[in-house]
Design a protein around this motif. Structure first.
Motif: not given
Length: 760
Positions: A122-125, A128-132, A176-181
């Motif tokens: 996972l790249l998001l904090g 950010e991840a919870n918002a996503k 997810f990879v394409e959206h940098n998640i």
């Protein structure tokens, strides 16, 4: 001007592609075979690296096209350089081409599928991840929700687990990879062929004699002394425990170890003993591994992931950078000699490789080869001896049964009365039995009793062997694999009296089951061990007492340690005794001693029955008494009288062709060339002593080989004997040049073999 042939990339497909460069005067001393060099490559003269594999004073192309080497890289004794030097030495000492030698020794790159382990990170904090996640829940993207929830829980998830266990598709991951998640990380995984890994155990307490040998070796190692040692220990004397002490000491110095074993059959049992002591710093190398697994072990060794490599002959070329010790167990074994060009012996190559890297060599055997024992006697090797079994176990009681007397008693069975009696006793006592016969198959050959016609292979000059199967009875050629149905009538005279002669392991197995119907029987030979883990399954089953009797060829008698085996039966000692081979008596003594050594390893009631038609022969009597020294003295006297190795040396030129007339003519021409070489050399000699040296050359043949035709290829052989190995090596070099010079050798293949392990 000196010219260097350079390979740019070390891989099987590129070994044939060399590029010639000139060596500038100021680099001539540094530019040796194996050197890593920089040089201009291609039209753009891009500076790249490569390795010198040969040097000459003759350009192979127009000198106007030859560029110069730019630099010899200092202090670059990398593993490839070392192994190229080793290949050059093998080629010089054993014949064949440098390319053949390179393919043996180099840890070559091959086209193999790499195994990768992929993970999702996972790249998001957290915010950010919870918002996503809320956004995805609103849009009801179920698969994406599952993946993000999984990552919020673990942060890192195995790629295959996400797909196979949680039903997440590859397109979902890619989105997810394409959206940098997320990011997908791939790491190479090198396969480890060792299964059934067990808990590491502490070292055993050595006996006084074992400890004295280990201490002496370790003290010399610490003093910087590097020798070749011969450990002569009777069967069951604990040679393996001594090896382990030596290995542990060498590993403590930051060095690495190669342990050679003679048969694939030994790998599992041997590796487990070492794994318990040294853990996962061990790997194995053998021909049963897939191409990918073998490449992985090379890479693990090269990268320093392992410290000990165990395996047969090929493991000798493990690319260890810090090699400190090479151990060759059961050093007398013929399998340490290559049967394909270059026909090198692992013992000699190990000693040379050790000299290049400052390593020691330990040879071990209960029945050392005459070559090794003579060198130890002469002081060339240091001799250690273990004359007693560990834990006070006694050597088995050996009975030698005269089969001629059995025949007089009307006993036509393959089991003597004594052997029957002892087998029955062991079965009643729930103890295990090993029966050894050095011939696989159901019978030796098939012949007509009316006209004498023998069923022979149409492609080879050998008789076919009868094999009995569930579906059909078949005749098999053990040389080329040709098969045909067992005939009901003689194809020559039509007589129905066509039958099998001799006995093989398959027939022994059937007879055992008939004679002892309650016994559980396993058979171990080339026919039952063809699978990848064929050896391991049979040995494990017998070790776990899933069978009472193990019937097999020589692969069952070498190095195995079964504590419940209290009886060994050697059904026909004469099978190897009268082979057309000057080593026949030595091989017979070794087989009998090794077979006898399987009995009573943890019990005091071990017994051995040797069945023979020649009970007076010294190889039988000395084996029965476990008296190696007595055997050695008799055999070395015979070798001295006959000028056979290790007293003298033999060079064999083995010529083959599809055209019988052409290969016979080439063989005659070869002999004439050798005689001419002898005369020329004699005329150049200055002293009477030198002239006597040329006179010592003895030439035998050319003659048809023992098996004159194999797979429609005709075979001839020429023998040359001389006391001096260097003399024969120079003669071999001359003969190689003669082959290149003469057109008559086109269509003929010539192989050279020094001091062959088997007759031709």
């Amino acid at each position: 001007m000196i010219y260097a042939d350079i390979i740019v990339d070390i891989s099987h497909e590129n070994l044939d592609k060399t590029y010639q460069y000139a060596v500038p005067k100021h680099l001539e001393e540094k530019a040796v075979v194996g050197s890593l060099v920089r040089f201009p490559f291609g039209k753009a003269n891009r500076i790249i690296k490569g390795y010198i594999i040969s040097l000459s004073q003759t350009p192979s192309i127009d000198v106007s096209y030859i560029k110069e080497i730019d630099e010899v890289v200092d202090n670059a004794l990398v593993m490839e350089s070392h192994l190229i030097r080793l290949a050059s030495w093998i080629r010089d000492n054993y014949g064949a081409t440098l390319n053949d030698a390179l393919k043996i020794v180099l840890p070559v790159k091959q086209t193999v599928k790499m195994v990768e382990k992929r993970t999702i990170r996972l790249l998001l904090g957290l915010d950010e991840a919870n918002a996503k996640l809320i956004e995805l829940q609103r849009k009801n993207y179920k698969a994406r929700i599952r993946l993000l929830e999984l990552l919020l829980e673990r942060n890192v998830v195995d790629y295959d687990t996400a797909i196979n266990k949680y039903g997440i598709t590859r397109p979902t991951i890619q989105t997810f990879v394409e959206h940098n998640i997320i990011e997908v990380e791939a790491t190479k995984v090198y396969r480890n062929p060792i299964k059934n890994q067990q808990q590491v155990e502490q070292a055993m307490v050595l006996t006084h004699k074992q400890q004295a040998i280990a201490d002496d070796f370790c003290n010399e190692y610490d003093e910087g002394i590097r020798k070749t040692y011969l450990l002569h220990g009777i069967t069951g004397s604990g040679k393996t425990e001594v090896y382990m002490e030596m290995i542990e000491h060498v590993l403590e110095q930051g060095k690495q170890v190669i342990l050679l074993i003679p048969e694939i059959a030994l790998t599992y049992q041997t590796v487990m003993r070492f794994y318990k002591r040294f853990g996962d710093r061990i790997s194995i190398m053998n021909s049963r591994l897939s191409k990918g697994e073998r490449f992985d072990q090379y890479m693990r060794a090269k990268q320093g992931d392992i410290d000990i490599m165990i395996g047969p002959r090929s493991a000798l070329f493990t690319p260890f950078e810090k090699l400190g010790l090479i151990i060759i167990d059961e050093e007398h074994e013929g399998s340490y000699k290559s049967e394909m060009p270059p026909k090198y012996h692992a013992r000699e190559v190990a000693i040379y490789r050790a000299s290049l890297l400052g390593a020691s060599v330990v040879l071990g055997s209960a029945t050392p080869s005459l070559e090794a024992y003579k060198r130890a006697k002469d002081g060339e090797y240091k001799l250690y001896e273990l004359n007693e079994r560990i834990s006070g176990a006694k050597l088995p009681c050996v009975y030698v049964v005269d089969l001629r007397e059995e025949l007089k008693k009307k006993n036509k069975s393959i089991f003597s009365e004594k052997l029957k009696e002892l087998i029955t006793d062991r079965l009643n006592n729930k103890e295990q039995i090993m029966l050894f016969l050095n011939r696989r198959g159901f019978a030796g050959f098939v012949s007509c009793r009316s006209c004498g016609h023998v069923m022979k292979c149409p492609h080879c000059d050998v008789s076919l062997t009868y094999h009995y199967g569930r579906d059909k009875n078949k005749l098999v050629c053990h040389y080329c694999g040709y098969e045909e149905e067992m005939p009901s009538k003689c194809p020559s005279c039509g007589s129905p009296y066509i039958a099998t002669f001799g006995t093989g392991t398959q027939k022994v197995e059937e007879m055992v089951k008939k004679e002892f119907p309650t016994a559980r029987v396993l058979r171990m030979d080339m026919d039952t061990t063809t699978g990848k883990e064929g050896h391991e399954k049979i040995l494990s089953a017998f070790a776990n007492r899933e069978a009472d009797i193990l019937v097999g060829t020589q692969m069952i008698v070498k190095g195995h340690d079964f504590g419940n085996v209290s009886l060994v039966g050697i059904l026909a000692a004469d099978l190897s005794l009268y082979a057309n081979d000057y080593r026949a008596a030595e091989k017979t003594f070794q087989l009998l001693t090794q077979a006898a050594g399987r009995a009573g390893r943890s019990k005091d009631n071990g017994e051995v029955v040797i069945q023979t038609y020649n009970p007076e022969h010294y190889s039988v009597t000395t084996a029965a008494n476990n008296d190696y020294e007595a055997f050695y003295n008799r055999e070395i006297a015979f070798r001295t009288m006959m000028k056979y190795p290790p007293v003298s040396n033999i060079l064999v030129a083995f010529l083959t062709s599809k055209n019988d007339e052409a290969v016979a003519k080439a063989a005659d021409l070869f002999k004439a060339a050798v005689l001419d070489y002898k005369i020329q050399l004699k005329s150049q000699m200055d002293t009477a002593e030198d002239i006597v040296e040329t006179e010592d050359l003895e030439i035998i043949g050319p003659v048809k080989a023992n098996v004159a035709k194999v797979n429609d290829i005709y075979r001839y052989v020429l023998y040359m004997k001389h006391m001096d190995y260097i003399y024969l090596k120079n003669l071999k070099n001359f003969m190689e040049g003669f082959i290149d010079y003469s057109t008559i050798f086109k269509g003929c293949n010539v192989q050279f073999d020094f001091n062959p392990m088997n007759s031709y």
